[in-house]
Design an enzyme around this catalytic site. Structure first.
Site, PDB file in Angstrom:
ATOM      1  N   ASP A  33      58.325  65.661  27.003  1.00  0.00           N
ATOM      2  CA  ASP A  33      57.243  65.198  27.873  1.00  0.00           C
ATOM      3  C   ASP A  33      56.472  64.076  27.189  1.00  0.00           C
ATOM      4  O   ASP A  33      56.200  64.141  25.993  1.00  0.00           O
ATOM      5  CB  ASP A  33      56.320  66.373  28.227  1.00  0.00           C
ATOM      6  CG  ASP A  33      55.437  66.067  29.418  1.00  0.00           C
ATOM      7  OD1 ASP A  33      55.661  66.665  30.494  1.00  0.00           O
ATOM      8  OD2 ASP A  33      54.525  65.222  29.290  1.00  0.00           O
ATOM      9  N   ILE A  34      56.115  63.061  27.965  1.00  0.00           N
ATOM     10  CA  ILE A  34      55.410  61.907  27.405  1.00  0.00           C
ATOM     11  C   ILE A  34      53.993  62.268  26.948  1.00  0.00           C
ATOM     12  O   ILE A  34      53.425  61.597  26.079  1.00  0.00           O
ATOM     13  CB  ILE A  34      55.385  60.749  28.435  1.00  0.00           C
ATOM     14  CG1 ILE A  34      55.199  59.406  27.759  1.00  0.00           C
ATOM     15  CG2 ILE A  34      54.339  60.974  29.517  1.00  0.00           C
ATOM     16  CD1 ILE A  34      55.500  58.220  28.647  1.00  0.00           C
ATOM     17  N   ASN A  91      56.145  73.388  38.706  1.00  0.00           N
ATOM     18  CA  ASN A  91      55.091  73.162  39.692  1.00  0.00           C
ATOM     19  C   ASN A  91      55.722  72.699  40.989  1.00  0.00           C
ATOM     20  O   ASN A  91      56.543  71.775  40.989  1.00  0.00           O
ATOM     21  CB  ASN A  91      54.117  72.098  39.179  1.00  0.00           C
ATOM     22  CG  ASN A  91      53.320  72.576  37.982  1.00  0.00           C
ATOM     23  OD1 ASN A  91      52.802  73.687  37.999  1.00  0.00           O
ATOM     24  ND2 ASN A  91      53.236  71.748  36.951  1.00  0.00           N
ATOM     25  N   GLN A  98      51.878  69.379  41.315  1.00  0.00           N
ATOM     26  CA  GLN A  98      53.128  68.696  40.952  1.00  0.00           C
ATOM     27  C   GLN A  98      52.893  67.190  41.012  1.00  0.00           C
ATOM     28  O   GLN A  98      52.430  66.671  42.032  1.00  0.00           O
ATOM     29  CB  GLN A  98      54.266  69.083  41.914  1.00  0.00           C
ATOM     30  CG  GLN A  98      55.586  68.427  41.533  1.00  0.00           C
ATOM     31  CD  GLN A  98      56.735  68.772  42.494  1.00  0.00           C
ATOM     32  OE1 GLN A  98      56.558  69.559  43.422  1.00  0.00           O
ATOM     33  NE2 GLN A  98      57.882  68.184  42.256  1.00  0.00           N
ATOM     34  N   HIS A 104      61.650  69.716  38.210  1.00  0.00           N
ATOM     35  CA  HIS A 104      61.756  69.825  36.756  1.00  0.00           C
ATOM     36  C   HIS A 104      61.164  71.145  36.308  1.00  0.00           C
ATOM     37  O   HIS A 104      60.222  71.664  36.896  1.00  0.00           O
ATOM     38  CB  HIS A 104      61.047  68.666  36.043  1.00  0.00           C
ATOM     39  CG  HIS A 104      59.645  68.416  36.520  1.00  0.00           C
ATOM     40  ND1 HIS A 104      59.381  67.778  37.713  1.00  0.00           N
ATOM     41  CD2 HIS A 104      58.440  68.734  35.976  1.00  0.00           C
ATOM     42  CE1 HIS A 104      58.074  67.697  37.881  1.00  0.00           C
ATOM     43  NE2 HIS A 104      57.476  68.276  36.854  1.00  0.00           N
ATOM     44  N   HIS A 106      59.330  72.820  33.017  1.00  0.00           N
ATOM     45  CA  HIS A 106      58.675  72.582  31.731  1.00  0.00           C
ATOM     46  C   HIS A 106      59.081  73.710  30.778  1.00  0.00           C
ATOM     47  O   HIS A 106      59.070  74.885  31.158  1.00  0.00           O
ATOM     48  CB  HIS A 106      57.152  72.651  31.866  1.00  0.00           C
ATOM     49  CG  HIS A 106      56.541  71.602  32.740  1.00  0.00           C
ATOM     50  ND1 HIS A 106      55.861  70.512  32.236  1.00  0.00           N
ATOM     51  CD2 HIS A 106      56.480  71.477  34.085  1.00  0.00           C
ATOM     52  CE1 HIS A 106      55.398  69.777  33.233  1.00  0.00           C
ATOM     53  NE2 HIS A 106      55.754  70.339  34.378  1.00  0.00           N
TER      54      HIS A 106
HETATM   55  P1  5GP Z   1      54.360  68.059  36.965  1.00  0.00           P
HETATM   56  O1  5GP Z   1      52.862  68.060  37.072  1.00  0.00           O
HETATM   57  O2  5GP Z   1      54.988  67.196  38.033  1.00  0.00           O
HETATM   58  O3  5GP Z   1      54.937  69.446  36.893  1.00  0.00           O
HETATM   59  O4  5GP Z   1      54.684  67.433  35.549  1.00  0.00           O
HETATM   60  C1  5GP Z   1      55.089  66.121  35.344  1.00  0.00           C
HETATM   61  C2  5GP Z   1      55.194  65.898  33.855  1.00  0.00           C
HETATM   62  O5  5GP Z   1      55.899  64.692  33.653  1.00  0.00           O
HETATM   63  C3  5GP Z   1      53.843  65.772  33.138  1.00  0.00           C
HETATM   64  O6  5GP Z   1      53.778  66.774  32.117  1.00  0.00           O
HETATM   65  C4  5GP Z   1      53.871  64.357  32.576  1.00  0.00           C
HETATM   66  O7  5GP Z   1      53.259  64.250  31.302  1.00  0.00           O
HETATM   67  C5  5GP Z   1      55.371  64.030  32.520  1.00  0.00           C
HETATM   68  N1  5GP Z   1      55.699  62.627  32.673  1.00  0.00           N
HETATM   69  C6  5GP Z   1      55.194  61.759  33.598  1.00  0.00           C
HETATM   70  N2  5GP Z   1      55.752  60.542  33.447  1.00  0.00           N
HETATM   71  C7  5GP Z   1      56.627  60.646  32.410  1.00  0.00           C
HETATM   72  C8  5GP Z   1      57.502  59.710  31.786  1.00  0.00           C
HETATM   73  O8  5GP Z   1      57.604  58.534  32.147  1.00  0.00           O
HETATM   74  N3  5GP Z   1      58.259  60.177  30.754  1.00  0.00           N
HETATM   75  C9  5GP Z   1      58.172  61.474  30.316  1.00  0.00           C
HETATM   76  N4  5GP Z   1      58.966  61.834  29.297  1.00  0.00           N
HETATM   77  N5  5GP Z   1      57.350  62.369  30.893  1.00  0.00           N
HETATM   78  C10 5GP Z   1      56.591  61.966  31.918  1.00  0.00           C
END
Ligand code: 5GP
Length: 122
Positions: A33-34, A91, A98, A104, A106
């Site tokens: 994760d970034i 999520n 989300q 995805h 985590h």
């Molecule tokens: P969500 O809230 O959709 O479950 O989580 C999305 C996740 O993607 C977040 O933890 C966010 O930090 C990660 N993320 C968003 N953009 C990027 C990216 O460009 N590269 C990586 N490696 N992670 C990302």
């Protein structure tokens, strides 16, 4: 919700945006994760165009689902998280916040993660 081919994880899957890859096979890609929220924070995404966990559960083939679940397990194992423990989380939609509309999982680990939901959050 239809799949947005320009979401950030679609771009990572196409190699248009770099990622810190930890695993890849026929069905899944895993990368860090970034903005990690725990010492180990890895995302595992299926290769197919699925918006969310609901979309994946409804439309993915048995082979895609099995391959993806096996990949999540392998990544956590290879990261050394089985013995200490880890948390997996997906999520779906607005109430879960989300952010990226490509399904995805985590994987969180590397510290005591506490309880999943605080009693006060009920
Ligand atoms: P969500 O809230 O959709 O479950 O989580 C999305 C996740 O993607 C977040 O933890 C966010 O930090 C990660 N993320 C968003 N953009 C990027 C990216 O460009 N590269 C990586 N490696 N992670 C990302």
């Amino acid at each position: 919700m239809s799949y947005d081919e320009n979401n950030i994880f679609a771009k990572i899957l196409r190699g248009e945006i770099p990622c810190d890859k930890v695993y890849e096979d026929e069905h899944a890609l895993a990368f860090r994760d970034i903005a990690p929220q725990t010492p180990t924070h890895v995302l595992v995404v299926p290769k197919g165009p699925y918006v969310s966990s609901d979309d994946f559960a409804e439309k993915a083939s048995d082979a895609e689902i099995a391959g993806f679940v096996r990949a999540v397990g392998k990544v956590a194992r290879d990261l050394g998280l089985v013995a200490p423990g880890y948390r997996i989380l997906a999520n779906h939609g607005a109430d879960a916040h989300q952010e990226v509309p490509h399904f995805h999982i985590h994987i969180f680990g590397g510290k005591d993660l506490g309880r999943m939901i605080k009693p006060a959050d009920k």
